[in-house]
Structures are given as structure tokens and as C-alpha cells.
Design a protein around this motif. Structure first.
Motif, PDB file in Angstrom:
ATOM      1  N   GLU A 213       0.824  -1.201   0.000  1.00  0.00           N
ATOM      2  CA  GLU A 213       0.000   0.000   0.000  1.00  0.00           C
ATOM      3  C   GLU A 213       0.861   1.256   0.000  1.00  0.00           C
ATOM      4  OE1 GLU A 213      -3.110   0.244  -0.340  1.00  0.00           O
ATOM      5  OE2 GLU A 213      -3.899  -1.770   0.050  1.00  0.00           O
ATOM      6  N   ARG A 214       2.007   1.207   0.656  1.00  0.00           N
ATOM      7  CA  ARG A 214       2.875   2.394   0.707  1.00  0.00           C
ATOM      8  C   ARG A 214       3.537   2.653  -0.626  1.00  0.00           C
ATOM      9  NH1 ARG A 214       7.938   1.723   4.419  1.00  0.00           N
ATOM     10  NH2 ARG A 214       8.497   0.461   2.601  1.00  0.00           N
ATOM     11  N   GLY A 215       3.899   1.600  -1.350  1.00  0.00           N
ATOM     12  CA  GLY A 215       4.537   1.764  -2.645  1.00  0.00           C
ATOM     13  C   GLY A 215       6.045   1.696  -2.533  1.00  0.00           C
ATOM     14  N   PRO A 216       6.726   1.643  -3.672  1.00  0.00           N
ATOM     15  CA  PRO A 216       8.191   1.543  -3.665  1.00  0.00           C
ATOM     16  C   PRO A 216       8.848   2.820  -3.190  1.00  0.00           C
ATOM     17  CG  PRO A 216       7.374   1.818  -5.903  1.00  0.00           C
ATOM     18  CD  PRO A 216       6.160   1.648  -5.033  1.00  0.00           C
ATOM     19  N   ASP A 217       9.938   2.655  -2.431  1.00  0.00           N
ATOM     20  CA  ASP A 217      10.695   3.822  -1.977  1.00  0.00           C
ATOM     21  C   ASP A 217      11.467   4.464  -3.123  1.00  0.00           C
ATOM     22  OD1 ASP A 217       9.807   3.442   0.636  1.00  0.00           O
ATOM     23  OD2 ASP A 217      11.438   2.057   1.091  1.00  0.00           O
ATOM     24  N   ALA A 218      12.043   3.661  -3.983  1.00  0.00           N
ATOM     25  CA  ALA A 218      12.804   4.160  -5.126  1.00  0.00           C
ATOM     26  C   ALA A 218      12.431   3.328  -6.341  1.00  0.00           C
ATOM     27  CB  ALA A 218      14.307   4.089  -4.858  1.00  0.00           C
ATOM     28  N   ALA A 219      11.861   3.980  -7.349  1.00  0.00           N
ATOM     29  CA  ALA A 219      11.434   3.281  -8.549  1.00  0.00           C
ATOM     30  C   ALA A 219      12.556   3.294  -9.583  1.00  0.00           C
ATOM     31  CB  ALA A 219      10.177   3.935  -9.131  1.00  0.00           C
ATOM     32  N   VAL A 246       7.163 -16.347 -21.245  1.00  0.00           N
ATOM     33  CA  VAL A 246       7.588 -15.040 -20.738  1.00  0.00           C
ATOM     34  C   VAL A 246       8.289 -14.272 -21.852  1.00  0.00           C
ATOM     35  CG1 VAL A 246       8.961 -13.828 -19.015  1.00  0.00           C
ATOM     36  CG2 VAL A 246       7.821 -15.976 -18.418  1.00  0.00           C
ATOM     37  N   ARG A 247       7.868 -13.033 -22.048  1.00  0.00           N
ATOM     38  CA  ARG A 247       8.524 -12.129 -22.979  1.00  0.00           C
ATOM     39  C   ARG A 247       9.155 -10.981 -22.201  1.00  0.00           C
ATOM     40  NH1 ARG A 247       5.000 -10.609 -28.110  1.00  0.00           N
ATOM     41  NH2 ARG A 247       7.102  -9.892 -28.681  1.00  0.00           N
ATOM     42  N   THR A 248       9.997 -10.240 -22.853  1.00  0.00           N
ATOM     43  CA  THR A 248      10.717  -9.150 -22.198  1.00  0.00           C
ATOM     44  C   THR A 248       9.773  -7.967 -21.971  1.00  0.00           C
ATOM     45  OG1 THR A 248      12.783  -9.806 -23.228  1.00  0.00           O
ATOM     46  CG2 THR A 248      12.657  -7.562 -22.354  1.00  0.00           C
ATOM     47  N   ALA A 249       9.799  -7.425 -20.762  1.00  0.00           N
ATOM     48  CA  ALA A 249       9.007  -6.239 -20.413  1.00  0.00           C
ATOM     49  C   ALA A 249       9.722  -5.503 -19.293  1.00  0.00           C
ATOM     50  CB  ALA A 249       7.588  -6.620 -20.002  1.00  0.00           C
ATOM     51  N   THR A 250       9.924  -4.220 -19.462  1.00  0.00           N
ATOM     52  CA  THR A 250      10.605  -3.400 -18.456  1.00  0.00           C
ATOM     53  C   THR A 250       9.573  -2.579 -17.698  1.00  0.00           C
ATOM     54  OG1 THR A 250      12.588  -3.243 -19.824  1.00  0.00           O
ATOM     55  CG2 THR A 250      12.360  -1.644 -18.046  1.00  0.00           C
ATOM     56  N   VAL A 251       9.530  -2.763 -16.391  1.00  0.00           N
ATOM     57  CA  VAL A 251       8.582  -2.074 -15.517  1.00  0.00           C
ATOM     58  C   VAL A 251       9.365  -1.193 -14.556  1.00  0.00           C
ATOM     59  CG1 VAL A 251       6.793  -2.350 -13.762  1.00  0.00           C
ATOM     60  CG2 VAL A 251       6.901  -3.935 -15.702  1.00  0.00           C
ATOM     61  N   ARG A 336      -1.321  -1.680  -7.661  1.00  0.00           N
ATOM     62  CA  ARG A 336      -1.773  -0.284  -7.588  1.00  0.00           C
ATOM     63  C   ARG A 336      -0.617   0.654  -7.297  1.00  0.00           C
ATOM     64  NH1 ARG A 336      -6.197  -2.619  -4.718  1.00  0.00           N
ATOM     65  NH2 ARG A 336      -5.141  -2.109  -2.761  1.00  0.00           N
ATOM     66  N   ALA A 337       0.317   0.226  -6.441  1.00  0.00           N
ATOM     67  CA  ALA A 337       1.462   1.082  -6.114  1.00  0.00           C
ATOM     68  C   ALA A 337       2.354   1.305  -7.331  1.00  0.00           C
ATOM     69  CB  ALA A 337       2.274   0.454  -4.975  1.00  0.00           C
ATOM     70  N   HIS A 338       2.307   0.398  -8.308  1.00  0.00           N
ATOM     71  CA  HIS A 338       3.109   0.539  -9.524  1.00  0.00           C
ATOM     72  C   HIS A 338       2.281   1.076 -10.687  1.00  0.00           C
ATOM     73  CE1 HIS A 338       5.864  -1.986  -7.203  1.00  0.00           C
ATOM     74  NE2 HIS A 338       6.804  -1.655  -8.054  1.00  0.00           N
ATOM     75  N   GLY A 339       1.124   1.647 -10.394  1.00  0.00           N
ATOM     76  CA  GLY A 339       0.304   2.253 -11.432  1.00  0.00           C
ATOM     77  C   GLY A 339      -0.485   1.279 -12.273  1.00  0.00           C
ATOM     78  N   GLY A 340      -0.663   0.048 -11.801  1.00  0.00           N
ATOM     79  CA  GLY A 340      -1.385  -0.957 -12.560  1.00  0.00           C
ATOM     80  C   GLY A 340      -2.659  -1.390 -11.884  1.00  0.00           C
ATOM     81  N   GLY A 341      -3.172  -2.517 -12.300  1.00  0.00           N
ATOM     82  CA  GLY A 341      -4.412  -3.039 -11.737  1.00  0.00           C
ATOM     83  C   GLY A 341      -4.467  -4.545 -11.865  1.00  0.00           C
ATOM     84  N   PRO A 359       2.160  -0.766 -16.161  1.00  0.00           N
ATOM     85  CA  PRO A 359       2.712   0.089 -17.229  1.00  0.00           C
ATOM     86  C   PRO A 359       4.191  -0.219 -17.454  1.00  0.00           C
ATOM     87  CG  PRO A 359       2.425   1.334 -15.186  1.00  0.00           C
ATOM     88  CD  PRO A 359       1.805  -0.020 -14.950  1.00  0.00           C
ATOM     89  N   VAL A 360       4.563  -0.344 -18.706  1.00  0.00           N
ATOM     90  CA  VAL A 360       5.939  -0.675 -19.047  1.00  0.00           C
ATOM     91  C   VAL A 360       6.664   0.581 -19.509  1.00  0.00           C
ATOM     92  CG1 VAL A 360       5.373  -3.038 -19.666  1.00  0.00           C
ATOM     93  CG2 VAL A 360       5.277  -1.253 -21.416  1.00  0.00           C
ATOM     94  N   GLN A 361       7.984   0.527 -19.376  1.00  0.00           N
ATOM     95  CA  GLN A 361       8.815   1.628 -19.849  1.00  0.00           C
ATOM     96  C   GLN A 361       8.991   1.505 -21.360  1.00  0.00           C
ATOM     97  OE1 GLN A 361      13.054   1.661 -18.867  1.00  0.00           O
ATOM     98  NE2 GLN A 361      12.808   3.735 -18.086  1.00  0.00           N
ATOM     99  N   PRO A 362       8.696   2.574 -22.109  1.00  0.00           N
ATOM    100  CA  PRO A 362       8.833   2.477 -23.572  1.00  0.00           C
ATOM    101  C   PRO A 362      10.269   2.249 -23.975  1.00  0.00           C
ATOM    102  CG  PRO A 362       8.475   4.753 -22.896  1.00  0.00           C
ATOM    103  CD  PRO A 362       8.260   3.910 -21.675  1.00  0.00           C
ATOM    104  N   VAL A 363      10.454   1.439 -25.010  1.00  0.00           N
ATOM    105  CA  VAL A 363      11.778   1.128 -25.522  1.00  0.00           C
ATOM    106  C   VAL A 363      12.208   2.232 -26.475  1.00  0.00           C
ATOM    107  CG1 VAL A 363      13.168  -0.563 -26.779  1.00  0.00           C
ATOM    108  CG2 VAL A 363      11.319  -1.317 -25.270  1.00  0.00           C
TER     109      VAL A 363
END
Length: 369
Positions: A213-219, A246-251, A336-341, A359-363
Motif C-alpha cells: 500500500e505504501r509503494g516503492p521507496d525508489a522506482a 515469458v517475454r521481455t518487459a521493463t517495468v 496499484r502502487a506501480h500504477g497498474g491493476g 505500465p511498461v517503460q517504452p523502448v
């Protein structure tokens, strides 16, 4: 225009001010004409016939002209005073009527408390800014009431879950030690250890839920595909078949929390399964993680309840006795803490399909080349 309070107020106040001004000025003109006629002896409105009418009218004396100007000034000053008084009075009255909904919203906010969360404004009238503000306030109260109810259920369930092993331990000590034979002491020891482990798992689950619930300290950018592969690779001798695609995905997030999310999903799918069942883990390049398992049937309308803390549907999902009912709750909190659902769906043949969208980081184009 009819949905804007500002536009309606401009039209309304402008129309009222214009009407009052025209009425007062017309009255002032009438009074002025009367004053001029009286000052000039009524010649302005008299008719004549004959040669004497061809002669130029006599010029009024200076004292008469000064009297007319003085009367005109007095009438204009009186007209301005009347206009100002009427304008302020009408504007004050109309503003109070138009802003009355704001007073209701303010009064509702002032008496807001845990015991009045059920109250709603339910403002009626045109669909303008004030109506939308009241509807937004009611929607906020709905969300707040649901959050408070969820917190109350969480506290009640947590208290029950923590009290149960303590009560078992107390009973074991009081009854078992009444006649402390070696065999009974061994049974008591095993029971106390089992309940102690259960309490530890529950406390660990509560801590993980709080961290989620608190979320990551450093993303930071995390190779989510690698995390999923490592978690799936650690699942051995589980009595079920675990497969993955599994495929590659950067979060962007915390790697430890994301690893906990995947572990909870996979372990939950293994724990609530059938002998020689199947668990399928899939990760797409757009950050969608899907875990499908076989298992006992779950009512479709109640599948979403499993995302709530301590929620267990039936005995089939509690038969193992080693779960605290927090696995999917922790998954939802971390997502939710990472902006997802998270979405949960009951499979027709039994088991669940849990989908996590992150949500993934765009390449970058340079990296893709």
C-alpha cells in the motif's frame, strides 16, 4: 451557456441592472421635464397662433437657468443613489440564492464524520458547476464510505485472525498441561509450533500488505520478464505442472515488491489447485501478467472478492490451512502502487485467471535498433 453559472449570473445581473437603470432614468427624465417646465413658467408646453408666434421666444433669465441646472443635478444625484442602493440590494439577494448550494456543501463538510458518511447532498437543479460540484462531493463520500467500511472489515478480520492462534495456544497450555505426560507435552509442543508459524505468516502478510500500500521507496527500471522467470523457476515438487511463456518487459518500480507480486500469484495458484493440476504463467511485452490455474470451482460473481484482505470463499479454498487470505490482496496493493491493476475471473472448469496489468517503460529507438 445555460450550464454555466457565470454566464447565467452575467445575464441575470446585467438584465436586472439594465432594467433598474432604465426605469430610474426614465423617471429622472420625467421629473426633469416637470422641473424645467415649472422653472420656465410652463411655456415649453403651450401652443400659440398668430403673428406673435413668429417672434423668438424670450431667453430665460440667469436665475431661472441656474435653478434648472440645480434641479438637474439634484435629480441625477438622487437617481445615482437609487440605482446604487437597488443594484447592491438586488445583487446581494440574488447572490445569496445562487450560492445557497455552496452553503449546503460547506455545512455537509463541517459536520462530516465517521457517523455521517451515509449522508448525501443529492442536489437538484440545472446541470451547472454547482450541481457538478455537489455530485463530485457525493462521489467522494461514496469512495470514503467504502474505504472506511473496508478498513473496518480489515481490522475486524485481522483481529480475528490474530486472536484465533492465541486462543488455541492458550487452550493447549491450559488443558494440555493439566496432566503433563511426555506424550501430551509433545502434542502441545507441536500445536504451539504450528500456531506460532501461522501467526508469523499472518504478521508477514500484514507487513507485505502495508509495504504494498505504501509503494516503492525508489522506482527503477526492472526487467520484469527476468523476475517472472526466476520466480517460476523456483517452483519445484509442487504436485502441479507449472508452465510459462515469458517475454521481455521493463517495468519501473521495486524489484523486490514485483518479485513478491509474482510469487504470491504463483504460490496462490499452486496452493488452491487440484492434484496433478496445471498452472500457466504468461507475460506479454506490454506488461500484462496472466496466471491461470486449475482448481475448485469459484462462483463468477464472487471471484473479485478474493482481492479483499482475509477473504476466503469456502472450505475448498481453506482446506490447506496454511494461508492467511492475504495473497491476492498483496498482489492488488503492489499492482496499484506501480500504477497498474488486477482483474480476477473464475474459470468455467474451476480455478482462476488472474491478470495483472503494469505500465511498461517504452523502448527507445536506439535501444530497439
Amino acid at each position: 451557456m445555460n450550464r454555466s453559472v457565470r454566464a447565467r449570473m452575467t445575464l441575470l445581473y446585467g438584465g436586472l441592472f439594465t432594467t433598474v437603470t432604465v426605469a430610474v432614468l426614465l423617471a429622472a427624465l420625467i421629473l426633469q421635464s416637470w422641473a424645467v417646465s415649472a422653472a420656465l413658467g410652463g411655456r415649453g408646453g403651450r401652443t400659440c397662433a398668430g403673428p406673435e408666434c413668429d417672434a423668438p421666444p424670450p431667453q430665460p433669465p440667469d436665475d431661472v437657468r441656474e435653478s434648472v441646472l440645480t434641479s438637474q443635478r439634484l435629480i441625477l444625484v438622487a437617481a445615482v443613489a437609487v440605482i446604487a442602493v437597488l443594484a447592491f440590494a438586488v445583487c446581494w439577494w440574488m447572490t445569496g440564492r445562487l450560492l445557497r448550494p455552496l452553503h449546503r456543501i460547506t455545512a455537509a463538510a463541517q459536520r462530516l464524520s465517521l457517523s455521517t458518511l451515509h449522508e448525501r447532498l443529492a442536489l437538484t437543479g440545472p446541470d451547472d458547476e454547482l450541481r457538478r460540484l455537489a455530485d463530485t462531493f457525493d462521489a467522494m463520500l461514496d469512495r470514503l464510505e467504502r474505504a472506511v467500511d473496508s478498513q473496518r472489515r480489515f481490522i475486524a478480520n485481522a483481529s480475528h485472525e490474530l486472536r484465533t492462534p492465541l486462543a488455541v495456544q492458550r487452550t493447549a497450555l491450559e488443558v494440555g498441561l493439566a496432566d503433563p505426560s511426555p506424550e501430551r507435552v509433545r502434542l502441545i509442543r507441536a500445536e504451539l509450533l504450528r500456531n506460532t508459524l501461522r501467526s508469523e505468516r499472518l504478521i508477514d502478510g500484514l507487513l507485505q500488505l502495508a509495504k504494498g500500500e505504501r509503494g516503492p521507496d525508489a522506482a527503477v527500471p526492472v526487467d520484469f520478464g527476468r523476475v517472472v522467470g526466476e520466480v517460476v523457476g523456483r517452483q519445484r515438487d509442487a504436485g502441479v505442472t507449472v508452465s510459462s511463456a515469458v517475454r521481455t518487459a521493463t517495468v519501473v518500480g521495486d524489484e523486490v515488491m514485483l518479485s513478491q507480486l509474482v510469487a504470491n500469484l504463483v504460490q496462490n495458484a499452486i496452493r488452491y489447485n487440484v492434484p496433478e493440476g496445471i498452472v500457466r504463467v504468461e507475460l506479454t511485452g506490454d506488461g500484462t501478467l496472466t496466471v491461470v490455474n486449475t482448481g475448485p470451482r469459484v462462483p463468477p460473481e464472487r471471484a473479485v472478492e478474493l482481492l479483499e484482505p482475509f477473504r476466503r470463499l469456502d472450505a475448498d479454498r481453506t482446506g490447506a490451512g496454511d494461508g492467511a487470505g492475504l495473497g491476492l490482496s498483496i498482489v492488488a496493493a503492489i499492482a496499484r502502487a506501480h500504477g497498474g491493476g488486477v482483474r480476477v475471473r473464475a474459470n468455467p472448469d474451476g480455478g482462476l485467471t488472474v491478470r495483472v496489468d503494469l505500465p511498461v517503460q517504452p523502448v527507445l529507438s536506439s535501444q530497439a535498433s
